[in-house]
Design a protein around this motif. Structure first.
Motif, PDB file in Angstrom:
ATOM      1  N   ALA A 189       0.844  -1.196   0.000  1.00  0.00           N
ATOM      2  CA  ALA A 189       0.000   0.000   0.000  1.00  0.00           C
ATOM      3  C   ALA A 189       0.878   1.245   0.000  1.00  0.00           C
ATOM      4  N   ASP A 190       1.446   1.564  -1.135  1.00  0.00           N
ATOM      5  CA  ASP A 190       2.307   2.741  -1.271  1.00  0.00           C
ATOM      6  C   ASP A 190       1.957   3.416  -2.581  1.00  0.00           C
ATOM      7  N   ALA A 191       1.528   4.671  -2.480  1.00  0.00           N
ATOM      8  CA  ALA A 191       1.082   5.387  -3.676  1.00  0.00           C
ATOM      9  C   ALA A 191       2.191   5.564  -4.693  1.00  0.00           C
ATOM     10  N   GLY A 192       3.442   5.540  -4.253  1.00  0.00           N
ATOM     11  CA  GLY A 192       4.545   5.754  -5.176  1.00  0.00           C
ATOM     12  C   GLY A 192       5.030   4.498  -5.857  1.00  0.00           C
ATOM     13  N   LEU A 193       4.475   3.333  -5.516  1.00  0.00           N
ATOM     14  CA  LEU A 193       4.917   2.063  -6.078  1.00  0.00           C
ATOM     15  C   LEU A 193       3.765   1.351  -6.763  1.00  0.00           C
ATOM     16  N   SER A 194       4.047   0.803  -7.926  1.00  0.00           N
ATOM     17  CA  SER A 194       3.092  -0.097  -8.573  1.00  0.00           C
ATOM     18  C   SER A 194       3.308  -1.478  -7.985  1.00  0.00           C
ATOM     19  N   SER A 195       2.285  -2.101  -7.477  1.00  0.00           N
ATOM     20  CA  SER A 195       2.402  -3.361  -6.764  1.00  0.00           C
ATOM     21  C   SER A 195       1.644  -4.455  -7.505  1.00  0.00           C
ATOM     22  N   PHE A 196       2.267  -5.639  -7.592  1.00  0.00           N
ATOM     23  CA  PHE A 196       1.688  -6.727  -8.373  1.00  0.00           C
ATOM     24  C   PHE A 196       1.686  -8.017  -7.560  1.00  0.00           C
ATOM     25  N   SER A 197       0.690  -8.859  -7.853  1.00  0.00           N
ATOM     26  CA  SER A 197       0.597 -10.165  -7.206  1.00  0.00           C
ATOM     27  C   SER A 197       0.735 -11.299  -8.208  1.00  0.00           C
ATOM     28  N   GLU A 198       0.774 -10.993  -9.517  1.00  0.00           N
ATOM     29  CA  GLU A 198       0.904 -12.000 -10.566  1.00  0.00           C
ATOM     30  C   GLU A 198       2.156 -11.714 -11.399  1.00  0.00           C
ATOM     31  N   LEU A 199       2.928 -12.751 -11.669  1.00  0.00           N
ATOM     32  CA  LEU A 199       4.180 -12.585 -12.399  1.00  0.00           C
ATOM     33  C   LEU A 199       3.961 -12.040 -13.805  1.00  0.00           C
ATOM     34  N   ARG A 200       2.939 -12.532 -14.508  1.00  0.00           N
ATOM     35  CA  ARG A 200       2.705 -12.075 -15.880  1.00  0.00           C
ATOM     36  C   ARG A 200       2.422 -10.584 -15.918  1.00  0.00           C
ATOM     37  N   ASP A 201       1.570 -10.094 -15.015  1.00  0.00           N
ATOM     38  CA  ASP A 201       1.263  -8.660 -14.977  1.00  0.00           C
ATOM     39  C   ASP A 201       2.520  -7.846 -14.655  1.00  0.00           C
ATOM     40  N   PHE A 202       3.298  -8.351 -13.705  1.00  0.00           N
ATOM     41  CA  PHE A 202       4.529  -7.659 -13.309  1.00  0.00           C
ATOM     42  C   PHE A 202       5.515  -7.582 -14.470  1.00  0.00           C
ATOM     43  N   ALA A 203       5.721  -8.699 -15.158  1.00  0.00           N
ATOM     44  CA  ALA A 203       6.673  -8.733 -16.266  1.00  0.00           C
ATOM     45  C   ALA A 203       6.237  -7.809 -17.396  1.00  0.00           C
ATOM     46  N   ASN A 204       4.961  -7.801 -17.718  1.00  0.00           N
ATOM     47  CA  ASN A 204       4.472  -6.919 -18.786  1.00  0.00           C
ATOM     48  C   ASN A 204       4.666  -5.458 -18.414  1.00  0.00           C
ATOM     49  N   TRP A 205       4.445  -5.128 -17.148  1.00  0.00           N
ATOM     50  CA  TRP A 205       4.627  -3.735 -16.698  1.00  0.00           C
ATOM     51  C   TRP A 205       6.093  -3.324 -16.805  1.00  0.00           C
ATOM     52  N   VAL A 206       7.017  -4.203 -16.368  1.00  0.00           N
ATOM     53  CA  VAL A 206       8.447  -3.915 -16.448  1.00  0.00           C
ATOM     54  C   VAL A 206       8.864  -3.645 -17.889  1.00  0.00           C
ATOM     55  N   ARG A 207       8.352  -4.454 -18.831  1.00  0.00           N
ATOM     56  CA  ARG A 207       8.712  -4.265 -20.242  1.00  0.00           C
ATOM     57  C   ARG A 207       8.111  -2.977 -20.784  1.00  0.00           C
ATOM     58  N   ARG A 208       6.846  -2.723 -20.429  1.00  0.00           N
ATOM     59  CA  ARG A 208       6.168  -1.542 -20.948  1.00  0.00           C
ATOM     60  C   ARG A 208       6.810  -0.249 -20.440  1.00  0.00           C
TER      61      ARG A 208
END
Length: 470
Positions: free
Chosen positions: A188-207
């Motif tokens: 719960a940090d407004a300055g961080l994007s937080s993910f619970s699924e690897l696929r969503d996290f990986a796509n965000w990192v690439r994007r």
């Protein structure tokens, strides 16, 4: 092809920056020599001094890279950089002076100029780097020249990594996202994007073109680590593993390379081969200089021992050195010759009748330790390090004092961190030995060239006379 091109361009950029940094250092060495000559100095030979400067410039090109001063220091300690720069320059200057001595030309140099040049060069080398890092820090605090970091992990270890990034505003790193592969929890940090699924996290990192992914995870989570490594195997992302090994490691968790493979030291010498090489070079130079300077004192001590008591001038005893290698340590004899039971060593005590009058003075002032500079020259000891004990005491304490045997991860020293902090003389209680060992382990964990200089200075100022030495 694009990957190869980007990697090649990155290497070329790093090589160009390193070459420019070396050129700048060489120019500052020459400039410092000129500045030192502008001020009043003793008589010297200008042509010979110019040759000395040219020699040091060449030595700097060869030796300074050994001290890591041209590597990337993003996120690393500026104090350590400063100490490495100063230590590297001192070694360069000592090697240059040694060459002049060998050529029998040192006497033609102005000593005032030489000292002034050494100090000015050290100041310029340090000031230039601190100025560059201050400029970079200001740029990074303004939000530029940053590397975006996504942190993978959970619990206190991950939170500690995030806190360290946030506290190091000048480091050039900024945490932008987290992913919890173990529990799927979000932060719960407004300055961080937080993910619970690897696929969503990986796509965000690439994007978002995030450059760094740091894995702040326990060593036991091999499966989760492999999943993330496999996910980013085709991406130009720097994956860095920051394992949580605090409960396992004896010393700092430095990474080494063994047979081409990365390894984390859990229980091994905390000093790198590079640091050991620096320390060995300093030891030999210092020991040689000390023996030359103190030879009149040593001759007087030897004469006093011989004239006041029967027996040899020197006393020798088997001691354990680095990695358990046994050697013979030398001291000026401070006791009367007496019979001693095999395998039993009786420590000197206060008012010990075995100690001679001359010996009492030698032990109180540590002059009895001077012959150990010969041990240093032979590579058996260091100037600074844990003091070696009698082998019989090693056998006694290694099983009852925590961490005792790890004192011998490096060469024992003539003086040490424990000694300048008052832990000298008789260890008649286990608690005393435990405190001494804790200081020795602190020294191993925190070694630096500056700490060695501090211990040497403390030994000269207050360590030579101690109420616990008898």
């Amino acid at each position: 092809m694009r990957t190869v091109f980007r990697q090649t361009m990155g290497r070329e950029s790093v090589d160009m920056e390193s070459a420019l940094a070396r050129l700048l250092d060489v120019l500052m060495i020459a400039m410092a020599a000129a500045l030192a000559r502008l001020l009043p100095a003793g008589e010297g030979h200008p042509i010979l001094e110019g040759a000395f400067v040219a020699l040091d410039m060449a030595l700097a090109m060869m030796l300074l890279p050994w001290f890591g001063v041209y590597e990337s220091w993003r996120g690393r300690s500026k104090l350590h950089l400063t100490l490495n720069v100063v230590a590297g320059w001192i070694v360069v200057q000592l090697c240059g002076l040694a060459m002049m001595f060998l050529l029998h030309r040192a006497g033609l140099l102005s000593r005032i100029w030489c000292v002034r040049w050494t100090v000015i060069t050290a100041m310029l080398l340090v000031a230039s780097r601190l100025l560059i890092h201050a400029m970079l820090g200001r740029i990074r605090r303004a939000g530029r020249n940053l590397r975006m970091v996504a942190v993978v992990g959970s619990g206190a270890h991950r939170d500690g990594v995030l806190a360290s990034i946030a506290a190091s505003t000048d480091s050039g790193f900024r945490a932008v996202a987290t992913f919890d592969p173990l529990h799927g929890e979000t932060v719960a940090d407004a300055g961080l994007s937080s993910f619970s699924e690897l696929r969503d996290f990986a796509n965000w990192v690439r994007r978002e073109r995030t450059e760094e992914v740091w894995l702040a995870m326990p060593m036991s989570q091999e499966h989760a680590v492999l999943r993330i490594v496999e996910e980013f195997s085709g991406d130009l992302v720097n994956l860095r593993f920051i394992p949580d090994v605090r409960a396992l490691a004896m010393f700092d968790r430095n990474v080494v390379e063994l047979v081409g493979l990365p390894a984390i030291n859990l229980m091994a010498s905390p000093m790198t081969p590079h640091a050991l090489m620096q320390k060995a070079l300093f030891d030999r130079v210092f020991a040689a200089a000390a023996l030359l300077a103190l030879s009149p004192v040593m001759l007087l001590v030897a004469a006093a021992i011989k004239l006041t008591s029967r027996g040899p001038v020197l006393f020798s005893q088997r001691r354990m050195g680095a990695d358990g290698n046994v050697f013979r340590i030398y001291k000026f004899r401070s006791m009367r010759v007496h019979a001693q039971q095999d395998g039993v060593v009786h420590q000197a005590t206060r008012l010990d009748p075995r100690i001679t009058r001359v010996g009492a003075f030698l032990r109180r002032t540590s002059l009895d330790e001077l012959p150990q500079f010969f041990n240093v020259l032979r590579g058996q000891m260091s100037v600074v390090g844990p003091r070696p004990h009698a082998i019989e005491h090693d056998d006694q304490y290694r099983t009852i004092v925590d961490g005792y045997i790890h004192r011998y991860r490096i060469k024992p020293g003539i003086t040490g961190w424990a000694q300048v902090n008052g832990f000298r003389g008789e260890t008649d209680r286990v608690e005393k030995m435990q405190a001494r060992v804790e200081h020795d382990l602190y020294y191993l964990r925190n070694w630096s060239f500056a700490l060695d200089m501090r211990i040497v200075a403390a030994t000269v100022v207050r360590g030579l006379v101690d109420r616990n030495a008898y």
